[in-house]
Design a protein around this motif. Sequence first.
Motif, PDB file in Angstrom:
ATOM      1  N   THR A   7       0.896  -1.142   0.071  1.00 12.83           N
ATOM      2  CA  THR A   7      -0.101  -0.165   0.039  1.00 12.83           C
ATOM      3  C   THR A   7       0.886   1.307  -0.074  1.00 12.83           C
ATOM      4  O   THR A   7       2.162   1.077   0.242  1.00 12.83           O
ATOM      5  CB  THR A   7      -0.774  -0.186   1.222  1.00 12.83           C
ATOM      6  OG1 THR A   7      -0.064   0.334   2.272  1.00 12.83           O
ATOM      7  CG2 THR A   7      -1.694  -1.286   1.500  1.00 12.83           C
ATOM      8  N   VAL A  77      -3.305  10.989  -3.022  1.00 13.54           N
ATOM      9  CA  VAL A  77      -3.544   9.422  -2.552  1.00 13.54           C
ATOM     10  C   VAL A  77      -3.761   9.244  -1.210  1.00 13.54           C
ATOM     11  O   VAL A  77      -3.430  10.136  -0.225  1.00 13.54           O
ATOM     12  CB  VAL A  77      -2.547   8.599  -3.149  1.00 13.54           C
ATOM     13  CG1 VAL A  77      -2.226   8.462  -4.749  1.00 13.54           C
ATOM     14  CG2 VAL A  77      -1.229   8.915  -2.616  1.00 13.54           C
ATOM     15  N   MET A  81      -4.451   3.008   0.137  1.00 16.71           N
ATOM     16  CA  MET A  81      -4.645   2.503  -1.579  1.00 16.71           C
ATOM     17  C   MET A  81      -3.269   1.824  -1.805  1.00 16.71           C
ATOM     18  O   MET A  81      -2.527   1.788  -1.380  1.00 16.71           O
ATOM     19  CB  MET A  81      -4.390   3.803  -2.437  1.00 16.71           C
ATOM     20  CG  MET A  81      -5.570   4.866  -2.176  1.00 16.71           C
ATOM     21  SD  MET A  81      -5.075   6.265  -3.403  1.00 16.71           S
ATOM     22  CE  MET A  81      -6.607   6.434  -4.139  1.00 16.71           C
ATOM     23  N   THR A  82      -3.664   0.702  -2.832  1.00 16.21           N
ATOM     24  CA  THR A  82      -2.694  -0.105  -3.286  1.00 16.21           C
ATOM     25  C   THR A  82      -1.803   0.645  -4.170  1.00 16.21           C
ATOM     26  O   THR A  82      -2.324   1.671  -4.605  1.00 16.21           O
ATOM     27  CB  THR A  82      -3.000  -1.121  -4.021  1.00 16.21           C
ATOM     28  OG1 THR A  82      -3.954  -0.712  -5.251  1.00 16.21           O
ATOM     29  CG2 THR A  82      -3.966  -2.092  -3.224  1.00 16.21           C
ATOM     30  N   THR A  84      -0.936   0.154  -7.085  1.00 20.00           N
ATOM     31  CA  THR A  84      -1.400   0.084  -8.500  1.00 20.00           C
ATOM     32  C   THR A  84      -2.488   1.321  -8.688  1.00 20.00           C
ATOM     33  O   THR A  84      -2.608   1.825  -9.822  1.00 20.00           O
ATOM     34  CB  THR A  84      -2.179  -1.510  -8.657  1.00 20.00           C
ATOM     35  OG1 THR A  84      -0.990  -2.204  -8.836  1.00 20.00           O
ATOM     36  CG2 THR A  84      -2.903  -1.489 -10.062  1.00 20.00           C
ATOM     37  N   GLU A  85      -3.383   1.362  -7.492  1.00 19.77           N
ATOM     38  CA  GLU A  85      -4.314   2.395  -7.495  1.00 19.77           C
ATOM     39  C   GLU A  85      -3.680   3.698  -7.571  1.00 19.77           C
ATOM     40  O   GLU A  85      -4.058   4.782  -8.237  1.00 19.77           O
ATOM     41  CB  GLU A  85      -5.332   2.204  -6.280  1.00 19.77           C
ATOM     42  CG  GLU A  85      -6.101   0.928  -6.190  1.00 19.77           C
ATOM     43  CD  GLU A  85      -6.777   0.976  -4.887  1.00 19.77           C
ATOM     44  OE1 GLU A  85      -7.962   0.391  -4.772  1.00 19.77           O
ATOM     45  OE2 GLU A  85      -6.002   1.138  -3.889  1.00 19.77           O
ATOM     46  N   ALA A  86      -2.584   4.014  -6.828  1.00 21.85           N
ATOM     47  CA  ALA A  86      -1.886   5.257  -6.902  1.00 21.85           C
ATOM     48  C   ALA A  86      -1.397   5.317  -8.030  1.00 21.85           C
ATOM     49  O   ALA A  86      -1.361   6.438  -8.555  1.00 21.85           O
ATOM     50  CB  ALA A  86      -0.834   5.236  -6.003  1.00 21.85           C
ATOM     51  N   ALA A  88      -2.450   4.602 -11.083  1.00 16.33           N
ATOM     52  CA  ALA A  88      -3.662   4.767 -12.101  1.00 16.33           C
ATOM     53  C   ALA A  88      -4.048   6.333 -11.880  1.00 16.33           C
ATOM     54  O   ALA A  88      -4.138   6.966 -12.990  1.00 16.33           O
ATOM     55  CB  ALA A  88      -4.722   3.898 -11.720  1.00 16.33           C
ATOM     56  N   LEU A  89      -3.711   6.930 -10.631  1.00 14.26           N
ATOM     57  CA  LEU A  89      -4.204   8.217 -10.306  1.00 14.26           C
ATOM     58  C   LEU A  89      -3.430   9.134 -10.734  1.00 14.26           C
ATOM     59  O   LEU A  89      -3.485  10.475 -11.372  1.00 14.26           O
ATOM     60  CB  LEU A  89      -4.455   8.350  -8.887  1.00 14.26           C
ATOM     61  CG  LEU A  89      -5.809   8.198  -8.249  1.00 14.26           C
ATOM     62  CD1 LEU A  89      -5.847   8.204  -6.786  1.00 14.26           C
ATOM     63  CD2 LEU A  89      -6.998   8.952  -8.894  1.00 14.26           C
TER      64      LEU A  89
END
Length: 126
Positions: A7, A77, A81-82, A84-86, A88-89
């Motif tokens: 994360t 962020v 968040m993972t 991967t999520e970060a 993407a943002l």
Amino acid sequence: MSEQEPTVGEVMVEPIATVTPETPAGVVRRRLEGETLRSMIVVEGKRPVGVVRWRDLGSAAEGRTAGDMMTADLPVVRADMTLTEARALVHDVDIDLIPVVNDQGELVGELHRAQLILMEIERPEA
């Protein structure tokens, strides 16, 4: 069995240096040079409102402030968040320092784009 993805909270660091929108450009320049930083988060109270980068300073005319030079519309962020999520943002954002905020929108850390790139290299399947 796959391991759990890291994360943001596991790789972020505490905010190293912040300035306010009213901080004069000369002060920003001296802090970036003195602390050998490429950018700093701009905060109003405890909330990040932008990032000022070394390259934003240019010749920093007298009377300019961090607020005049900062990149304002940037993603933030959260620590839960993972990566991967970060990623993407922040994929299409040209900043190297991403503010990490809590549920109230207050700055709790900073995530360096280099850390996301490193994690991508180390975990190519992510």
